[in-house]
Design an enzyme around this catalytic site. Structure first.
Site, mmCIF file in Angstrom:
data_model
loop_
_atom_site.group_PDB
_atom_site.id
_atom_site.type_symbol
_atom_site.label_atom_id
_atom_site.label_comp_id
_atom_site.label_asym_id
_atom_site.label_seq_id
_atom_site.Cartn_x
_atom_site.Cartn_y
_atom_site.Cartn_z
ATOM 1 C CE LYS A 82 -5.890 24.372 79.680
ATOM 2 N NZ LYS A 82 -5.962 25.785 80.120
ATOM 3 C CB SER A 133 -8.697 25.707 82.917
ATOM 4 O OG SER A 133 -7.895 26.427 82.011
ATOM 5 C CB SER A 169 -6.062 28.802 82.882
ATOM 6 O OG SER A 169 -7.396 28.766 83.273
HETATM 7 N N1 GLN Z 1 -10.746 30.799 86.197
HETATM 8 C C1 GLN Z 1 -10.958 31.616 85.045
HETATM 9 C C2 GLN Z 1 -12.246 31.229 84.344
HETATM 10 O O1 GLN Z 1 -12.865 30.285 84.720
HETATM 11 C C3 GLN Z 1 -9.771 31.567 84.129
HETATM 12 C C4 GLN Z 1 -9.768 30.457 83.161
HETATM 13 C C5 GLN Z 1 -8.609 30.519 82.192
HETATM 14 O O2 GLN Z 1 -7.671 31.290 82.359
HETATM 15 N N2 GLN Z 1 -8.705 29.728 81.138
HETATM 16 O O3 GLN Z 1 -12.654 31.899 83.429
#
Ligand code: GLN
Length: 483
Positions: A65, A140, A164
């Protein structure tokens, strides 16, 4: 096969490159593809030929990532802010990956600074779902899930702050583990919300996931929150016996907000585990309903602080034209960050401001403690808790572009484990009528990863797993369809 020389790393990597060449234009999973993949592979083959103590993952290609620092390879966080940033050092997990002789294929697309649920917040490109190109891969870590399930990488690592790793795994049919907070070093992970961020593997099956997790976990003195403990090899100890396992089923995770096909898919899987000897217990986690609110306050507060370093002075984007220092800050940050990141910075700055701190931030932290306590109590009655990973399956590209509140609300099943710091894994447990994967989440006590992996492995073994190499997105359009 690598060990017994039935194939070489060069062959595996050529097949990955070939796959990237065929699918990447439509899939859009990578921000950067490394140009030295074949050199890395040749070096791994030499290492294997030399013999001796070779790590089981030597020669295996892995995608990373783009918020995990890689020395000499651009690490953009999918942001314009870091478009030209090349880290001078490797993250702790990358050091381990390199030491094991794995092949880094490249850096994977994501929501900007890991903020989002669909990978649509990337400054660079959209990634599509390998099962249907008109749908998002989740986020994400959407690039990770899409790459691993379309054959553009054999394994990937992402980060999970509120879901994410788990949610994109659910959307793409991958296995994704968010480890216990403190079990994987955050050194070199570009911070979103430090008290929640954890690096975790996204792979095609449970065995791969456990091998990669075994490699990356462990104490690191350079991360003050890293736990001091010894970890056994999780993949060698995998066991499919679920006879002594008590599974908690919390009613709050099977409410009206979840699609029927998701609830049915998960309950069918749970029944299968019951038929193999596991026992079920209906439980209640009443504080779950406060988790999304607490998560968005705490994570935004931390994000506003962590992202304050991008000021155009030290590194990152700087506006070309400005009038004095303050104007440079304002212009650099206004132009360098995307709209969702700005929304979180504003929300975070607000909840931390004098006068509102007690009302929001402190209250959210107290709520977090209650959620943690509630899990502790629940784990006196059961060994693990099984829920859907997400209330629905993948949604269409652009469908929720302007509906950020719906996106926040739908994180309701993943954020509780993040707030409590407990481990949680998402595994595929079936498909919806339109052919999109359904994710099942298994949560456990702190450091009970072996148990989660065992149950996931048991389910995967009984059910036969999922067909990972989906080519449906090739005919389904994709974000570049028609271009
Ligand atoms: N969807 C969540 C957010 O937007 C989680 C994002 C994540 O775990 N990095 O904060």
């Amino acid at each position: 096969m690598l060990r017994s020389r039935q194939c070489s790393s060069v062959e595996i990597c050529s097949s990955i490159i070939e796959r990237i060449n065929i699918t990447e234009e439509k899939l859009g999973a990578y921000i950067t593809v490394c140009n030295d993949i074949m050199e890395q592979a040749a070096a791994a083959d030499r290492k294997i030929s030399a013999g001796g103590n070779i790590h089981a993952l030597t020669g295996i290609p892995i995608g990373i990532k783009d918020n995990i620092s890689t020395k000499g390879i651009k690490t953009t966080c999918a942001s314009k802010m870091l478009e030209n940033y090349t880290p001078p050092y490797d993250a702790y997990v990358i050091k381990k990956i390199k030491k094991a002789g794995m092949i880094i294929t490249g850096k994977l697309n994501m929501d900007e600074f890991a903020i989002g649920s669909s990978t649509e917040n990337s400054y660079y490109k959209k990634t599509c779902n390998p099962h249907n190109g008109m749908y998002v891969p989740g986020g994400s870590s959407g690039g990770c899930a899409a790459a691993v399930m379309s054959g553009e990488a054999v394994m990937t690592i992402g980060s999970d702050t509120g879901g994410s790793v788990r949610q994109p795994s659910a959307f793409c049919g991958a296995v994704g583990l968010k480890p216990t907070y403190g079990s994987v070093s955050r050194n070199g992970l570009i911070a979103f919300a430090s008290s929640l961020d954890q690096i975790g593997p996204l792979c095609r099956n449970v065995k791969d996931t456990s091998m990669l997790y075994s490699l990356i976990c462990g104490h690191d003195y350079s991360d003050a929150t890293s736990s001091k403990r010894d970890y056994a090899d999780f993949s060698e100890n995998l066991c499919t016996d679920v006879r002594n396992i008590c599974i908690g089923i919390p009613e709050e995770y099977f409410g009206d907000e979840a699609d029927d096909c998701v609830k049915e898919g998960v309950m069918t899987a749970v029944k299968l585990l019951e038929s193999k000897g596991a026992s079920l217990k209906r439980i209640s986690l009443k504080n779950t309903k406060y988790a999304v609110n607490a998560y968005y306050i705490i994570s935004s507060a931390e994000a506003s602080s962590n992202l304050a370093r991008y000021d155009g002075v030290r590194y990152g984007y700087r506006a070309e034209h400005f009038d004095g220092l303050t104007d440079m800050y304002v212009k650099s940050r206004s132009q360098g960050f995307g709209s969702e990141v700005k929304r979180r910075i504003m929300l975070g700055t607000f909840v931390l401001s004098a006068g509102y701190y007690d009302e929001y931030y402190k209250k959210a932290n107290n709520t977090r403690r209650l959620i943690k306590q509630e899990f502790n109590e629940a784990f006196k009655e059961c060994d693990v808790i099984i829920t859907p990973t997400y209330p629905g399956t993948a949604f269409r590209l652009n469908e929720r572009k302007d509906n950020f509140l719906k996106l926040y609300a739908d994180d309701m099943y993943t954020v509780p484990a993040s707030l409590a710091g407990i481990p949680a894994i998402s595994i595929p447990c079936g498909y919806s009528a339109d052919g999109l994967p359904i994710g099942m989440q298994i949560m456990g006590r702190p450091f009970s990863e072996q148990k989660l992996l065992d149950i996931a492995y048991a389910f995967e073994t009984i059910s036969g797993g999922i067909n990972y190499m989906s080519d449906k997105f090739m005919s389904g359009g994709g974000h570049n369809a028609g271009i």
